[in-house]
Design a protein around this motif. Structure first.
Motif, PDB file in Angstrom:
ATOM      1  N   GLY A 137      26.042 -11.784   4.164  1.00 14.47           N
ATOM      2  CA  GLY A 137      24.612 -11.784   4.444  1.00 14.47           C
ATOM      3  C   GLY A 137      24.307 -11.658   5.933  1.00 14.47           C
ATOM      4  O   GLY A 137      23.359 -10.958   6.327  1.00 14.47           O
ATOM      5  N   CYS A 138      25.095 -12.316   6.777  1.00 18.29           N
ATOM      6  CA  CYS A 138      24.818 -12.249   8.226  1.00 18.29           C
ATOM      7  C   CYS A 138      24.999 -10.815   8.733  1.00 18.29           C
ATOM      8  O   CYS A 138      24.277 -10.366   9.632  1.00 18.29           O
ATOM      9  CB  CYS A 138      25.676 -13.243   9.009  1.00 18.29           C
ATOM     10  SG  CYS A 138      27.445 -13.021   8.792  1.00 18.29           S
ATOM     11  N   SER A 139      25.925 -10.078   8.154  1.00 19.70           N
ATOM     12  CA  SER A 139      26.103  -8.677   8.543  1.00 19.70           C
ATOM     13  C   SER A 139      24.934  -7.844   8.023  1.00 19.70           C
ATOM     14  O   SER A 139      24.437  -6.942   8.712  1.00 19.70           O
ATOM     15  CB  SER A 139      27.430  -8.135   7.994  1.00 19.70           C
ATOM     16  OG  SER A 139      27.532  -6.755   8.233  1.00 19.70           O
ATOM     17  N   TYR A 140      24.488  -8.165   6.805  1.00 13.83           N
ATOM     18  CA  TYR A 140      23.315  -7.452   6.272  1.00 13.83           C
ATOM     19  C   TYR A 140      22.105  -7.680   7.180  1.00 13.83           C
ATOM     20  O   TYR A 140      21.365  -6.739   7.499  1.00 13.83           O
ATOM     21  CB  TYR A 140      23.011  -7.915   4.840  1.00 13.83           C
ATOM     22  CG  TYR A 140      21.773  -7.246   4.290  1.00 13.83           C
ATOM     23  CD1 TYR A 140      21.826  -5.952   3.776  1.00 13.83           C
ATOM     24  CD2 TYR A 140      20.541  -7.901   4.337  1.00 13.83           C
ATOM     25  CE1 TYR A 140      20.684  -5.322   3.317  1.00 13.83           C
ATOM     26  CE2 TYR A 140      19.389  -7.275   3.880  1.00 13.83           C
ATOM     27  CZ  TYR A 140      19.468  -5.986   3.364  1.00 13.83           C
ATOM     28  OH  TYR A 140      18.341  -5.361   2.923  1.00 13.83           O
ATOM     29  N   ASP A 141      21.907  -8.928   7.621  1.00 15.89           N
ATOM     30  CA  ASP A 141      20.769  -9.235   8.497  1.00 15.89           C
ATOM     31  C   ASP A 141      20.844  -8.432   9.806  1.00 15.89           C
ATOM     32  O   ASP A 141      19.843  -7.942  10.309  1.00 15.89           O
ATOM     33  CB  ASP A 141      20.742 -10.735   8.844  1.00 15.89           C
ATOM     34  CG  ASP A 141      20.337 -11.582   7.652  1.00 15.89           C
ATOM     35  OD1 ASP A 141      19.718 -11.032   6.717  1.00 15.89           O
ATOM     36  OD2 ASP A 141      20.645 -12.795   7.645  1.00 15.89           O
ATOM     37  N   ALA A 142      22.060  -8.306  10.341  1.00 13.57           N
ATOM     38  CA  ALA A 142      22.214  -7.641  11.641  1.00 13.57           C
ATOM     39  C   ALA A 142      22.277  -6.123  11.524  1.00 13.57           C
ATOM     40  O   ALA A 142      21.796  -5.403  12.400  1.00 13.57           O
ATOM     41  CB  ALA A 142      23.478  -8.161  12.342  1.00 13.57           C
ATOM     42  N   HIS A 143      22.902  -5.623  10.454  1.00 15.33           N
ATOM     43  CA  HIS A 143      23.205  -4.183  10.384  1.00 15.33           C
ATOM     44  C   HIS A 143      22.727  -3.496   9.106  1.00 15.33           C
ATOM     45  O   HIS A 143      22.967  -2.299   8.928  1.00 15.33           O
ATOM     46  CB  HIS A 143      24.721  -3.952  10.506  1.00 15.33           C
ATOM     47  CG  HIS A 143      25.342  -4.549  11.726  1.00 15.33           C
ATOM     48  ND1 HIS A 143      25.056  -4.123  12.999  1.00 15.33           N
ATOM     49  CD2 HIS A 143      26.238  -5.563  11.858  1.00 15.33           C
ATOM     50  CE1 HIS A 143      25.755  -4.833  13.868  1.00 15.33           C
ATOM     51  NE2 HIS A 143      26.464  -5.720  13.207  1.00 15.33           N
ATOM     52  N   GLY A 144      22.148  -4.259   8.169  1.00 15.12           N
ATOM     53  CA  GLY A 144      21.698  -3.642   6.924  1.00 15.12           C
ATOM     54  C   GLY A 144      22.816  -3.323   5.958  1.00 15.12           C
ATOM     55  O   GLY A 144      22.620  -2.618   4.959  1.00 15.12           O
ATOM     56  N   THR A 145      24.007  -3.837   6.225  1.00 15.29           N
ATOM     57  CA  THR A 145      25.150  -3.634   5.327  1.00 15.29           C
ATOM     58  C   THR A 145      26.033  -4.885   5.383  1.00 15.29           C
ATOM     59  O   THR A 145      26.148  -5.499   6.452  1.00 15.29           O
ATOM     60  CB  THR A 145      25.973  -2.380   5.726  1.00 15.29           C
ATOM     61  OG1 THR A 145      27.195  -2.384   4.970  1.00 15.29           O
ATOM     62  CG2 THR A 145      26.332  -2.357   7.203  1.00 15.29           C
TER      63      THR A 145
END
Ligand code: NAD
Length: 368
Positions: free
Chosen positions: A46-54
């Motif tokens: 989720g933290c990667s999704y928040d930062a990069h959308g993936t």
């Protein structure tokens, strides 16, 4: 010579909290001059999704493929439940496992004597328990095609496919037999050959690899549903269990309860050797991101710390140092140090995540 490299992907929820305690141990090893790692960090879930959308960028994926070992905390959380399936946090973890080709997932279930009374089973059933479930991780029903929700006539049908090739079965069987040779030379293979063709093939291939390459190892076969019953009834009859992706997922969570808490269970996921001879490897606690206790200092860091101990043993051939960590865990538990998940019905005062990490380091220091 360059230091071995570690990529830390702490992830979501309690992931970063438990990983902080592993970082303290890495710093301790460095300060003692025992072993130093080149540590780098990245985002997954989720933290990667928040930062990069993936849930996992190509760049982080590439770094994971280059690292000597990857340490992962946990991914997921309610915030991400409504995301499209393709970008859910778990997809990041599945991509890591798939692209690193981590086909062999080692899940030890070990009952520390001090915790034998905390299991839902009787002390005599679990005391001294030390088994490893080897779960096939990159194939089977979680990956097989066709998959999806389709419309047939006037209703929807959900489809997943259990699919195993001979070579996929053979390589995980080999890793179980190799592990057994370092332990009690005993493997039990579990499937459902009575009702599934993939189970029939599984049983045949495991037997063939055994007969040709590992005749010295005692091999038995068991239907996975009986295996579940036997794990509750008398788990000490087993040493190494090898099974497929789906059954391994369920059986290893059940084995978790034998040892008292999900917060105690480490895991290693191993692939084929890299050029330097080390297997591609990812180490992570079995538990998830525990949103119900995130940010409260209640998380038990032991599963993550024991995962790091597995990295020391399986990626870096530092068996003595892995034992040093494991013995320190055993010592603090014997001394009565407990996080909240390890408190019995009589209660007491639990320590925080950070205090548990500090106690383990103090025990390691005392072992010098
Ligand atoms: P969970 O493992 O996160 O939590 C189950 C229960 O165990 C909770 O009550 C939790 O508080 C407790 N628990 C878990 N780890 C603990 C620890 N270290 N110390 C103390 N208590 C601990 O499983 P869940 O609640 O089913 O899932 C929560 C989220 O985690 C979901 O988004 C799920 O998809 C994700 N998940 C991720 C992984 C992974 O990253 N490998 C694995 C399982 C679940």
């Amino acid at each position: 010579m360059a230091n071995p490299s570690l990529l830390i992907l702490a992830g979501d929820g309690i992931g970063p909290e438990v990983m902080d305690e592993v970082k303290k141990i890495i710093t301790w090893f460095d300060a003692q001059g025992i072993v130093s790692f080149d540590v780098s960090e990245g985002l997954v879930g989720g933290c990667s999704y928040d930062a990069h959308g993936t849930p996992l960028t190509d760049e982080t994926m590439a770094r994971a493929l280059e690292a000597d070992a990857v340490l992962l905390g946990a991914v997921g959380g309610p915030k991400y439940d409504k995301l499209d399936f393709s970008v859910k946090p778990e997809r990041g973890l599945l991509r890591l496992r798939k692209e690193m080709d981590l086909f062999s997932n080692l899940r030890p279930a070990q009952c520390f004597d001090a915790l034998a009374d905390f299991s839902s089973l009787k002390r005599e059933v679990v005391a001294g328990l030390d088994i490893v479930i080897v779960r096939e991780l990159t194939s089977g029903v979680y990956f097989g095609e066709p998959r999806g929700i389709f419309v047939e006539g006037n209703e929807r049908v959900g489809i997943n496919t259990q699919r195993y090739t001979e070579s996929e079965i053979a390589r995980v069987a080999r890793s179980a037999f190799e592990l057994a040779r370092k332990r009690s030379n005993k493997v039990c293979s579990m499937e459902k050959a009575n009702v599934m063709e993939s189970g029939i093939l599984w049983r045949e291939v495991v037997q063939e690899i055994h007969d040709k390459e590992y005749p010295d190892v005692a091999l038995t076969h068991m239907y996975a549903d009986n295996g579940a019953m036997q794990l509750c009834r008398w788990p000490k009859q087993f040493d190494v269990i090898v099974t497929d992706n789906l059954f391994g997922d369920i059986l290893s969570d059940m084995a978790a309860m034998l040892t008292g808490s999900l917060g105690m269970l480490p895991s290693a996921s191993l692939g084929l050797p890299m050029e330097n001879g080390r297997p591609k490897a990812l180490y992570e606690p079995v538990h998830g991101s525990a949103p119900d206790i995130t940010g409260m200092g209640k998380a038990n860091p032991i599963a993550c710390i024991l995962s790091f101990a597995m990295a020391l043993r399986y990626s870096f051939s530092l068996g003595d140092e892995a034992s040093r960590v494991e013995k320190a865990v055993e010592k603090v538990l014997a001394d009565g140090v407990r996080t909240a998940d390890l408190m019995g019905p009589e209660g007491g005062s639990p320590v925080s995540t950070g205090q548990m990490g500090d106690a383990i380091i103090a025990a390691m220091q005392a072992s010098l």
